[in-house]
Design a protein around this motif. Structure first.
Motif, PDB file in Angstrom:
ATOM      1  N   LYS A   2       0.898  -1.165   0.070  1.00 53.54           N
ATOM      2  CA  LYS A   2       0.046   0.044   0.016  1.00 53.54           C
ATOM      3  C   LYS A   2       1.102   1.187   0.181  1.00 53.54           C
ATOM      4  O   LYS A   2       1.790   1.444   0.896  1.00 53.54           O
ATOM      5  CB  LYS A   2      -0.729   0.044   1.147  1.00 53.54           C
ATOM      6  N   ALA A  25       2.748   7.333  -9.577  1.00 52.33           N
ATOM      7  CA  ALA A  25       1.499   6.243  -9.144  1.00 52.33           C
ATOM      8  C   ALA A  25       0.868   5.229 -10.214  1.00 52.33           C
ATOM      9  O   ALA A  25       0.855   4.094 -10.000  1.00 52.33           O
ATOM     10  CB  ALA A  25       0.093   7.399  -9.024  1.00 52.33           C
ATOM     11  N   ARG A  26       1.039   5.760 -11.517  1.00 54.79           N
ATOM     12  CA  ARG A  26       0.675   4.811 -12.501  1.00 54.79           C
ATOM     13  C   ARG A  26       1.520   3.760 -12.814  1.00 54.79           C
ATOM     14  O   ARG A  26       1.016   2.482 -12.935  1.00 54.79           O
ATOM     15  CB  ARG A  26       0.568   5.713 -13.888  1.00 54.79           C
ATOM     16  N   ARG A  29       0.869   1.031  -9.791  1.00 54.66           N
ATOM     17  CA  ARG A  29      -0.250   0.629  -9.898  1.00 54.66           C
ATOM     18  C   ARG A  29       0.050  -0.802 -10.987  1.00 54.66           C
ATOM     19  O   ARG A  29      -0.508  -1.843 -10.997  1.00 54.66           O
ATOM     20  CB  ARG A  29      -1.133   1.358 -10.451  1.00 54.66           C
ATOM     21  N   GLU A  30       0.754  -0.515 -12.314  1.00 54.98           N
ATOM     22  CA  GLU A  30       0.920  -1.436 -13.129  1.00 54.98           C
ATOM     23  C   GLU A  30       2.005  -2.477 -12.599  1.00 54.98           C
ATOM     24  O   GLU A  30       1.953  -3.712 -13.198  1.00 54.98           O
ATOM     25  CB  GLU A  30       1.768  -0.770 -14.272  1.00 54.98           C
ATOM     26  N   HIS A  33       0.937  -2.742  -7.151  1.00 51.19           N
ATOM     27  CA  HIS A  33       0.882  -2.096  -5.983  1.00 51.19           C
ATOM     28  C   HIS A  33      -0.501  -1.280  -5.713  1.00 51.19           C
ATOM     29  O   HIS A  33      -1.188  -0.901  -6.777  1.00 51.19           O
ATOM     30  CB  HIS A  33       1.868  -1.163  -5.572  1.00 51.19           C
ATOM     31  N   LYS A  34      -0.974  -1.209  -4.596  1.00 53.82           N
ATOM     32  CA  LYS A  34      -2.425  -0.414  -4.136  1.00 53.82           C
ATOM     33  C   LYS A  34      -1.679   0.801  -3.733  1.00 53.82           C
ATOM     34  O   LYS A  34      -1.172   1.303  -2.994  1.00 53.82           O
ATOM     35  CB  LYS A  34      -2.964  -1.031  -3.119  1.00 53.82           C
ATOM     36  N   VAL A  35      -2.245   1.888  -4.691  1.00 53.83           N
ATOM     37  CA  VAL A  35      -1.934   3.225  -4.610  1.00 53.83           C
ATOM     38  C   VAL A  35      -2.814   4.290  -4.439  1.00 53.83           C
ATOM     39  O   VAL A  35      -3.747   4.055  -5.118  1.00 53.83           O
ATOM     40  CB  VAL A  35      -0.774   3.561  -6.181  1.00 53.83           C
ATOM     41  N   GLU A  58     -10.591   1.423  -6.797  1.00 54.50           N
ATOM     42  CA  GLU A  58      -9.967   1.442  -8.045  1.00 54.50           C
ATOM     43  C   GLU A  58      -9.450   2.791  -8.482  1.00 54.50           C
ATOM     44  O   GLU A  58     -10.549   3.791  -8.280  1.00 54.50           O
ATOM     45  CB  GLU A  58     -10.759   0.903  -9.244  1.00 54.50           C
ATOM     46  N   GLN A  59      -8.534   3.296  -8.646  1.00 56.28           N
ATOM     47  CA  GLN A  59      -7.979   4.495  -8.835  1.00 56.28           C
ATOM     48  C   GLN A  59      -7.784   4.975 -10.333  1.00 56.28           C
ATOM     49  O   GLN A  59      -7.501   4.050 -11.222  1.00 56.28           O
ATOM     50  CB  GLN A  59      -6.655   4.869  -7.943  1.00 56.28           C
ATOM     51  N   ASP A  61      -6.367   6.802 -13.530  1.00 56.95           N
ATOM     52  CA  ASP A  61      -4.898   7.696 -13.674  1.00 56.95           C
ATOM     53  C   ASP A  61      -5.175   8.755 -14.315  1.00 56.95           C
ATOM     54  O   ASP A  61      -6.214   9.175 -15.070  1.00 56.95           O
ATOM     55  CB  ASP A  61      -4.234   6.556 -14.758  1.00 56.95           C
TER      56      ASP A  61
END
Length: 341
Positions: A2, A25-26, A29-30, A33-35, A58-59, A61
């Motif tokens: 996290k 962050a992108r 996530r790829e 990881h939970k960002v 779900e975030q 981008d």
């Protein structure tokens, strides 16, 4: 893991920071990881009952790019609530395994945020508060470099309203604790000096006036205790100012730098010494000038939270070492976690 990616904040380099933050962050996530991406100044105003639950959502981008003009910090301050840390930022950071600091400039690089996070028991990437504070202040940086026998251009610090001395011309005038060349001027002669001081004093009450060194501009990252490949920076017009740094196509960045193996080794070993001299943890990027006439190397400064877009300098050095952007981000996290063991 996290991971809370912290960007934005109140700084003339705010746009650069948001660009770094969205890219980091992108990439994380790829890599699974939970960002959560959070703006240091504006904070997080969405609804949630438990900050740890945000990492399960779900975030989306974002795409962000650096504008030609720096943001209006005074207006942001006037519209704010008096705090430089937005709502729920520390709570979200506490819920993360680690915070990736994608901040640039005053808020993020001067050590105050690092000290605050230390007090709250929050883990974060990059240097601690002491190395951050030392490297952010160009006057203290020069003192520390000289005490360690590391060459740095001759310079003086002037206080707003005081006597305005000179170091000779040409010279460079810059805010003492600024970054990204904001408020910086190349001064050819005395006729340009007063305007350059006026510009720099708009940003700070202390200004560094530094002797101009004609030469090649080199930069090198240090990850852990080991230097990365050297990059030579060649602006297509003028010098490496804010516009040339962040507007696409205006500067050529050659990695590895087209210098001899001997000079490459000299720059890398000096960069490692700079990181130690300034008490910087984890990673940094040190900037140098190589005098055209003598070949002497002069250290200008060290950046404790260098830019982290895919085209930024540290990621370019990583690619030369066979690391893609996401792997560079994970390497920074890995080295940062080691300091907490």
């Amino acid at each position: 893991m996290k991971i809370a990616v912290v960007c934005g904040g109140l700084s003339n380099e705010r746009d650069v920071s948001i660009t770094s933050g969205t890219c980091v962050a992108r990439a994380l996530r790829e890599r699974g990881h939970k960002v959560v991406l959070v703006d240091l100044f504006y904070g997080y105003s969405g609804s949630y009952s438990d900050p740890s639950k945000l990492f399960e959502r779900e975030q989306e981008d974002m795409a962000y790019s650096v504008k030609e003009e720096t943001p209006d910090i005074e207006k942001m301050l006037a519209d704010g609530n008096g705090s430089r840390i937005g709502g729920n930022v520390l709570e979200i950071c506490k819920a993360a395994d680690i915070c990736f600091l994608a901040l640039h400039g005053e808020d993020g690089e001067n050590g105050k945020l690092q000290a605050t996070m230390d007090i709250h028991g929050i883990k974060y990437t990059g240097s601690g508060y002491l190395g951050s504070a030392i490297a952010m202040n160009k006057e203290i940086t020069k003192i520390m470099l000289r005490n360690s026998g590391i060459p740095t251009p001759e310079g003086i610090v002037l206080e707003k309203g005081g006597e305005y001395a000179e170091v000779g011309f040409p010279c460079v005038v810059k805010p003492c604790s600024g970054g990204s060349s904001v408020g910086t001027s190349m001064v050819k002669d005395k006729s340009e000096y007063a305007a350059a001081l006026e510009l720099a004093f708009k940003y700070e009450d202390h200004v560094l006036v530094e002797r101009f060194i004609k030469g090649r501009e080199l930069t090198v990252g240090v990850m852990g205790d080991k230097a990365m490949p050297v990059i030579e920076i060649i602006p297509k017009q003028g010098w490496y100012d804010y516009k040339n740094k962040y507007q696409a196509g205006l500067t050529e960045e050659i990695c590895p730098a087209p210098i001899s193996a001997e000079d490459t080794d000299r720059v890398q070993r000096l960069a490692e010494r700079v990181k130690t001299a300034l008490m910087v943890d984890v990673y940094c990027r040190a900037d140098f000038l190589m005098d055209s006439a003598s070949g002497e190397l002069y250290c200008l400064e060290a950046n404790t939270l260098p830019g982290m877009t895919p085209t930024s300098l540290i990621p370019q050095m990583g690619r030369e070492q066979g690391l893609d952007f996401g792997e560079v981000c994970e390497k920074i996290i890995e080295l940062s976690m080691e300091k907490y063991k």
